[in-house]
Motif scaffolding. Structure first.
Motif, PDB file in Angstrom:
ATOM      1  N   PRO A 115       0.834  -1.204   0.000  1.00 23.46           N
ATOM      2  CA  PRO A 115       0.000   0.000   0.000  1.00 23.46           C
ATOM      3  C   PRO A 115       0.871   1.259   0.000  1.00 23.46           C
ATOM      4  N   SER A 116       0.320   2.359  -0.417  1.00 21.71           N
ATOM      5  CA  SER A 116       1.068   3.604  -0.501  1.00 21.71           C
ATOM      6  C   SER A 116       1.109   4.324   0.845  1.00 21.71           C
ATOM      7  N   TYR A 117       1.876   5.396   0.904  1.00 17.81           N
ATOM      8  CA  TYR A 117       1.957   6.231   2.114  1.00 17.81           C
ATOM      9  C   TYR A 117       0.594   6.823   2.450  1.00 17.81           C
ATOM     10  N   ASP A 118      -0.157   7.207   1.437  1.00 19.67           N
ATOM     11  CA  ASP A 118      -1.476   7.789   1.682  1.00 19.67           C
ATOM     12  C   ASP A 118      -2.432   6.799   2.329  1.00 19.67           C
ATOM     13  N   THR A 119      -2.166   5.491   2.171  1.00 16.90           N
ATOM     14  CA  THR A 119      -3.056   4.457   2.712  1.00 16.90           C
ATOM     15  C   THR A 119      -2.695   4.077   4.140  1.00 16.90           C
ATOM     16  N   ILE A 120      -1.410   3.823   4.408  1.00 17.78           N
ATOM     17  CA  ILE A 120      -1.022   3.325   5.735  1.00 17.78           C
ATOM     18  C   ILE A 120       0.070   4.166   6.395  1.00 17.78           C
ATOM     19  N   ALA A 124       4.266   2.213   5.150  1.00 19.30           N
ATOM     20  CA  ALA A 124       4.481   1.898   3.728  1.00 19.30           C
ATOM     21  C   ALA A 124       5.963   1.946   3.356  1.00 19.30           C
ATOM     22  N   SER A 194      -1.089   5.110  -9.045  1.00 18.68           N
ATOM     23  CA  SER A 194      -2.015   4.242  -8.316  1.00 18.68           C
ATOM     24  C   SER A 194      -1.759   2.759  -8.593  1.00 18.68           C
ATOM     25  N   TRP A 195      -1.721   2.364  -9.871  1.00 14.57           N
ATOM     26  CA  TRP A 195      -1.544   0.940 -10.184  1.00 14.57           C
ATOM     27  C   TRP A 195      -0.483   0.662 -11.253  1.00 14.57           C
TER      28      TRP A 195
END
Length: 456
Positions: A115-120, A124, A194-195
């Motif tokens: 996951p990215s920094y924005d997610t966790i 990350a 994103s992907w």
């Protein structure tokens, strides 16, 4: 081991005729996977990871942190060298080749799912560093294992040619990594972040399966089988202790010579970031430079290796190291001009031609500095400590260059100093091109003894 009785160019005794080619193929495919994985990380670190894992930092600081994670693996590589060197010199070369392949493949696929920094948040980049450490442990044993396996299967007077397939595989992996990133780099920014960047990491599964199937069919080398079958000379209980106790001069030579690997990381990581983020060249343009240079290198590496089998290891290595010092400066200057033709010409000359002289010869040159009992450990530890500077060279170069195009001069001076240190170390080494493995065994086991006239 008894004195060599092989005729010039003949396959060593007890080696099936197909094994040298099969060992070279296994070295090529395994190195292609290892360095596909390694270089997609470098490309992503230069182009994407500063925004995915370090978005809270300023652009310059984010780039520096991203490139630092690229260097983290090089800290782990010496530890991997000791670990896999011990396994290879105690239990066999084949076990190393299978283990390193699996470790690198699993770590790379895992990066694609992070996951990215924005997610966790900060977890990350922490997980990214963990995966990168496993990549480094794997790379620490891969090339030395492949080199030892191929060298010990190779015909007597074609050792440089056959071992050069390890480095041809490295170039092949770099071509694959860059080629996969080319369409990804053309994606819209949102899709890329994103992907899109994840696709190259997921794709490593295909090469992982192919490489594992090939490596499982290899025979252990006759040199290693002779060692474990000899009751009066079993394998070293602790190869690393024997290495530092009796073979430290050549270990130091390999370590210093291996710092020339900084040329590769300066071109593929720092110069890519410098060209895109500082000078403003297109991502796709710079990726194509890397692809074209490595296509040329695929042909140049075995040609330089063949030359090394004829004229010696040292002259070819010196040509590559000293020449790289000059052409690296030209490549960095060409980037600052923004002239695409100049960038392509200098990049191909540097990585495709001149640096290929080093890559064509070092797999045999370094491995022949050690007797078989510590060969894998000596080659692995020496190269990986030397490569550690190469891993942090992009970060050092980024700090030297700052955020202006004029910073290329400081980076060129830094690269030149590294190349000259490497060349001086190689010049001090014994020439082994025209010795049999049995002769090398006897010469290198006489630690500290003067070199015989035939070895000069």
């Amino acid at each position: 081991m008894s004195p060599s009785s092989t005729t010039p160019g003949a396959t060593p005794p007890h080696v099936p005729a197909a094994q040298p080619a099969r060992a070279a193929l296994a070295a090529w495919t395994g190195s292609a996977l290892e360095y596909y994985d390694f270089f997609i990380y470098g490309t992503a670190a230069a182009l994407v990871f500063n925004k995915v894992f370090f978005p809270a930092s300023s652009p310059a600081a984010g780039t520096l942190l991203s490139l630092a994670t690229f260097g983290v693996a090089y800290v782990a590589r010496p530890l991997g060298a000791v670990m896999f060197g011990h396994i290879g010199d105690r239990l066999g070369r084949k076990k190393v080749l299978v283990a390193t392949l699996m470790m690198m493949g699993i770590a790379t696929v895992a990066i694609g799912f992070l996951p990215s920094y924005d997610t966790i948040g900060a977890l990350a980049p922490a997980l990214l560093v963990v995966c990168r450490i496993f990549q480094g442990l794997s790379a620490g044993g891969e090339q030395a294992g492949a080199n030892s396996m191929t060298l010990e299967h190779a015909p007597q007077h074609r050792r440089a040619f056959f071992t050069s397939f390890t480095l041809s595989g490295t170039q092949g992996g770099q071509i694959l990594a860059t080629a996969v990133f080319l369409p990804v780099a053309l994606l819209p920014e949102d899709a890329l972040l994103s992907w899109g960047w994840r696709v190259p990491f997921w794709a490593s599964v295909v090469v992982l399966v192919a490489g594992a199937l090939i490596r499982r069919t290899l025979h252990e080398t006759p040199v290693f089988r002779s060692e474990i079958a000899a009751p009066d000379a079993p394998p070293e209980q602790l190869p690393i202790a024997a290495l530092f106790g009796s073979h430290w001069p050549n270990l130091l030579r390999v370590t210093l010579a291996a710092t020339v690997a900084s040329v590769s990381t300066l071109m593929t990581v720092f110069a890519l970031s410098f060209a895109v983020n500082t000078v403003g060249l297109e991502r796709s343009t710079m990726l194509w430079v890397v692809v074209c240079a490595n296509v040329v290198a695929l042909a140049a590496i075995p040609l330089f290796a063949t030359l090394a089998d004829r004229v010696g290891r040292r002259p070819v290595f010196l040509l590559g190291a000293v020449g790289s010092a000059v052409v690296l400066a030209g490549y960095l200057w060409a980037i600052t001009t923004g002239t695409v033709v100049l960038v392509f010409a200098a990049g191909i000359l540097l990585s495709g031609v001149i640096y290929s002289a080093v890559n064509g010869v070092w797999p045999a040159f370094y491995a022949e500095m050690f007797p078989a009992r510590v060969r894998l450990t000596g080659t692995a530890v020496g190269t990986q400590v030397g490569f550690a500077l190469g891993g942090f060279a992009p970060s050092i170069a980024a700090a030297l260059a700052g955020d202006t195009a004029a910073g290329w001069v400081a980076v060129a001076v830094f690269g030149t100093a590294i190349c000259l240190i490497s060349a001086a170390s190689a010049y001090s080494a014994r020439e082994t091109a025209h010795l049999s493995l049995d002769d090398i065994e006897q010469v290198q086991d006489r630690a500290g003894a003067p070199a015989p006239a035939t070895a000069r």
